[in-house]
Each structure stands twice: as C-alpha cells, then as structure tokens.
Design a protein around this motif. Structure first.
Motif, PDB file in Angstrom:
ATOM      1  N   ALA A   1       0.830  -1.204   0.000  1.00  0.00           N
ATOM      2  CA  ALA A   1       0.000   0.000   0.000  1.00  0.00           C
ATOM      3  C   ALA A   1       0.866   1.257   0.000  1.00  0.00           C
ATOM      4  CB  ALA A   1      -0.930  -0.009   1.213  1.00  0.00           C
ATOM      5  N   LEU A   2       1.963   1.230   0.756  1.00  0.00           N
ATOM      6  CA  LEU A   2       2.864   2.372   0.789  1.00  0.00           C
ATOM      7  C   LEU A   2       3.521   2.583  -0.573  1.00  0.00           C
ATOM      8  CD1 LEU A   2       4.375   4.629   2.195  1.00  0.00           C
ATOM      9  CD2 LEU A   2       5.941   2.911   3.159  1.00  0.00           C
ATOM     10  N   ALA A   3       3.915   1.498  -1.233  1.00  0.00           N
ATOM     11  CA  ALA A   3       4.528   1.613  -2.561  1.00  0.00           C
ATOM     12  C   ALA A   3       3.561   2.269  -3.545  1.00  0.00           C
ATOM     13  CB  ALA A   3       4.965   0.239  -3.062  1.00  0.00           C
ATOM     14  N   HIS A   4       2.292   1.870  -3.501  1.00  0.00           N
ATOM     15  CA  HIS A   4       1.290   2.500  -4.365  1.00  0.00           C
ATOM     16  C   HIS A   4       1.131   3.982  -4.023  1.00  0.00           C
ATOM     17  CE1 HIS A   4      -0.480  -0.672  -6.854  1.00  0.00           C
ATOM     18  NE2 HIS A   4      -0.385  -1.500  -5.824  1.00  0.00           N
TER      19      HIS A   4
ATOM     20  N   MET B   1       7.977  11.732  -2.355  1.00  0.00           N
ATOM     21  CA  MET B   1       8.106  10.358  -1.876  1.00  0.00           C
ATOM     22  C   MET B   1       8.857  10.303  -0.547  1.00  0.00           C
ATOM     23  SD  MET B   1       8.594   8.009  -5.298  1.00  0.00           S
ATOM     24  CE  MET B   1       9.901   8.942  -6.101  1.00  0.00           C
ATOM     25  N   ARG B   2       9.893  11.106  -0.408  1.00  0.00           N
ATOM     26  CA  ARG B   2      10.652  11.118   0.848  1.00  0.00           C
ATOM     27  C   ARG B   2       9.796  11.619   2.015  1.00  0.00           C
ATOM     28  NH1 ARG B   2      16.281  10.662   1.007  1.00  0.00           N
ATOM     29  NH2 ARG B   2      17.223  10.169  -1.021  1.00  0.00           N
TER      30      ARG B   2
ATOM     31  N   ALA C   1       7.093   9.875   7.076  1.00  0.00           N
ATOM     32  CA  ALA C   1       5.901   9.770   7.904  1.00  0.00           C
ATOM     33  C   ALA C   1       5.468   8.324   8.136  1.00  0.00           C
ATOM     34  CB  ALA C   1       4.754  10.552   7.262  1.00  0.00           C
ATOM     35  N   GLU C   2       5.601   7.484   7.106  1.00  0.00           N
ATOM     36  CA  GLU C   2       5.024   6.139   7.164  1.00  0.00           C
ATOM     37  C   GLU C   2       6.032   5.023   7.451  1.00  0.00           C
ATOM     38  OE1 GLU C   2       1.838   5.627   7.063  1.00  0.00           O
ATOM     39  OE2 GLU C   2       1.329   7.723   6.648  1.00  0.00           O
ATOM     40  N   ALA C   3       7.296   5.238   7.144  1.00  0.00           N
ATOM     41  CA  ALA C   3       8.311   4.184   7.339  1.00  0.00           C
ATOM     42  C   ALA C   3       9.621   4.807   7.816  1.00  0.00           C
ATOM     43  CB  ALA C   3       8.522   3.412   6.040  1.00  0.00           C
TER      44      ALA C   3
ATOM     45  N   GLY D   1      18.650   3.773   7.483  1.00  0.00           N
ATOM     46  CA  GLY D   1      17.612   3.595   8.488  1.00  0.00           C
ATOM     47  C   GLY D   1      18.063   2.585   9.524  1.00  0.00           C
ATOM     48  N   ALA D   2      17.126   2.125  10.324  1.00  0.00           N
ATOM     49  CA  ALA D   2      17.439   1.168  11.390  1.00  0.00           C
ATOM     50  C   ALA D   2      16.872  -0.217  11.136  1.00  0.00           C
ATOM     51  CB  ALA D   2      16.897   1.705  12.713  1.00  0.00           C
ATOM     52  N   SER D   3      16.105  -0.368  10.034  1.00  0.00           N
ATOM     53  CA  SER D   3      15.404  -1.632   9.806  1.00  0.00           C
ATOM     54  C   SER D   3      16.177  -2.633   8.968  1.00  0.00           C
ATOM     55  CB  SER D   3      14.064  -1.354   9.116  1.00  0.00           C
ATOM     56  OG  SER D   3      14.286  -0.884   7.786  1.00  0.00           O
TER      57      SER D   3
END
Length: 260
Positions: free
Chosen positions: A9-12, A52-53, A58-60, A75-77
């Motif tokens: 959903a985030l990619a879309h 996109m950034r 906000a989301e990831a 990032g940390a993931s």
C-alpha cells in the motif's frame, strides 16, 4: 521479511505522490538543468523524489532511502526504499510518455518489491517477490521466444555502452530479429507485458534496476548481469532482462565476445 500488505500500500501511495508531482511539469516549463555527471534533471524529478521522501518519513521512518536526486539515508530496519523519480528524463523533456517512476523495496540487498509507474498514461506495473506481476491490477506475463533469431531486443542507446560492451551488444544485435532503441525503464515494462523479448543495458545504478527485477521476474521473465548472476545491491550495473528464461544462455553466449 516478506512484503506486507502495508508495504504494498505504501509503494502504491509513493507512486501516486510522485505522479501528482510530475504531471504539472509534463509538456510544460520544467526547469531543466544539467547535473555534474552530464545527465539532465528537472523540477519534476526533484519534486517527485521530495514528495516520496516526505511520505516515507511519515510512514516508514525506520527504513533507509536511496534516491537518485538526494542520495542515501540509512535507516534502522535493514531495508531500503530505492527511488528514481523519473527514469528517462530525456524522454520526459521531449514530451514523450515513455519514462517512468521506479520504486523498489530492497531487503537483505535484494529487491523484493518493485513498481514501474507511467504517470501520464496511468500505467502501473507492480512486482512482488514470489507473486505474479500485475499491470493496472491484472496479471502480466512475458511471452515465449523459441529462438534468439525470433527475438525483439531493446536498449536505451548504444552510445551508453563502453567500447567492449558495444562490441558485445552488436554481436547480440546481429543475432536477433530486430532491435528497438530508446525506452529506459519502459522497455522492461513492455517485456513484462509480452511485447519485447530481451532488454540489455550497462552502466545502470541501483535506482535504475532495483524496481525492474520483481516486475520482470514476477511476470515469468528473468533478470541477471552479463555474467548470468542475480542482480542485487552490489551488482555492477550490466543488466539482461529476458522474457523467456530459455534464451538466457543464448544471450550470454552472444555477449561473451565482449572485448574480443
């Protein structure tokens, strides 16, 4: 980690945000500049990546980002979103709707999700590792190719090859039925939908090819480098896409004359 429904959903949403930023500049004043590497950049490129950034922040917020225009942020993931806001800027500035926004999710160094979005024609290819690629919500599939002599080959421009690579490409070009020039990422989308058989390029960066891999492979094709190895975050950037995996050895053999 498998691609989740939230990731998809985030990619879309990222593709939607990029498209909204790009469309006002298409066939309009776009503020063309030439970067230090002699490649073009426009206000549409920078606005789309910025949009996109903002969404990713906000989301990831734990995921890293690798973008063509603003570089990398860790990032940390252990995961990275790889963004090319306009792949095919030359086509964009010429008013030709064969450019695309590329969005990839890379996990463990390998692309696991990819989107090729053409915001003017409103065409979107979505690939997820282990799933069937979709084109505008319907399954996409590559076509079979019985022999190299039957193949329709594409590349953006022979001028982008180094001398030894050009020699190898010309050998492959002589072995196929026909070759189409121009197209950037749109060639890979057309291959995923069964309109092309082979795409060969070199000198690509991660943001140029990461999104392409899940799209092509989820449609039944295969992507690798010129040595036949899978593409990953550390790949050199020499790329083969084949709609029919049975033709890979033929392609590699034709390209093996590189430097000879």
């Amino acid at each position: 980690m498998p691609v989740s429904a939230a990731d998809l959903a985030l990619a879309h949403a990222l593709a939607d945000a990029a498209g909204a930023a790009i469309r006002p500049y298409f066939r309009a004043e776009h503020g063309l500049e030439i970067k230090a590497d002699a490649s073009p950049v426009t206000l549409a490129d920078t606005a789309a990546e910025a949009a996109m950034r903002r969404l990713l922040a906000a989301e990831a917020p734990r995921d890293g980002i690798i973008g063509e225009e603003e570089g990398a942020s860790e990032g940390a993931s252990g995961r990275h979103w790889v963004l090319d806001p306009i792949d095919g800027t030359r086509a964009f500035i010429a008013g030709r709707p064969i450019f695309g926004t590329l969005i990839a999710l890379v996990d463990g160094g390998f692309p696991v999700l990819g989107i090729i979005d053409q915001p003017i024609l409103k065409e979107r290819w979505v690939g997820v590792a282990g799933r069937t690629t979709e084109f505008n919500g319907r399954p996409a599939a590559t076509r079979r190719c019985r022999a190299l002599a039957d193949a329709l080959l594409a590349t953006t421009s022979p001028a982008l090859f180094a001398d030894d690579e050009l020699h190898a490409f010309e050998h492959l070009d002589a072995a196929v039925r026909s070759t189409v020039l121009g197209g950037d990422c749109y060639n890979y989308a057309c291959l995923a939908s069964g309109h092309l058989d082979i795409v060969v390029e070199s000198g690509l960066k991660l943001h140029d090819f990461a999104a392409l891999v899940p799209v092509v492979e989820g449609a039944g094709g295969v992507m690798c480098d010129w040595a036949g190895d899978p593409l990953h975050a550390g790949s050199r950037g020499d790329v083969i896409a084949a709609g029919d995996a049975a033709r890979i050895e033929d392609i590699l053999e034709a390209l093996a004359c590189r430097g000879h």
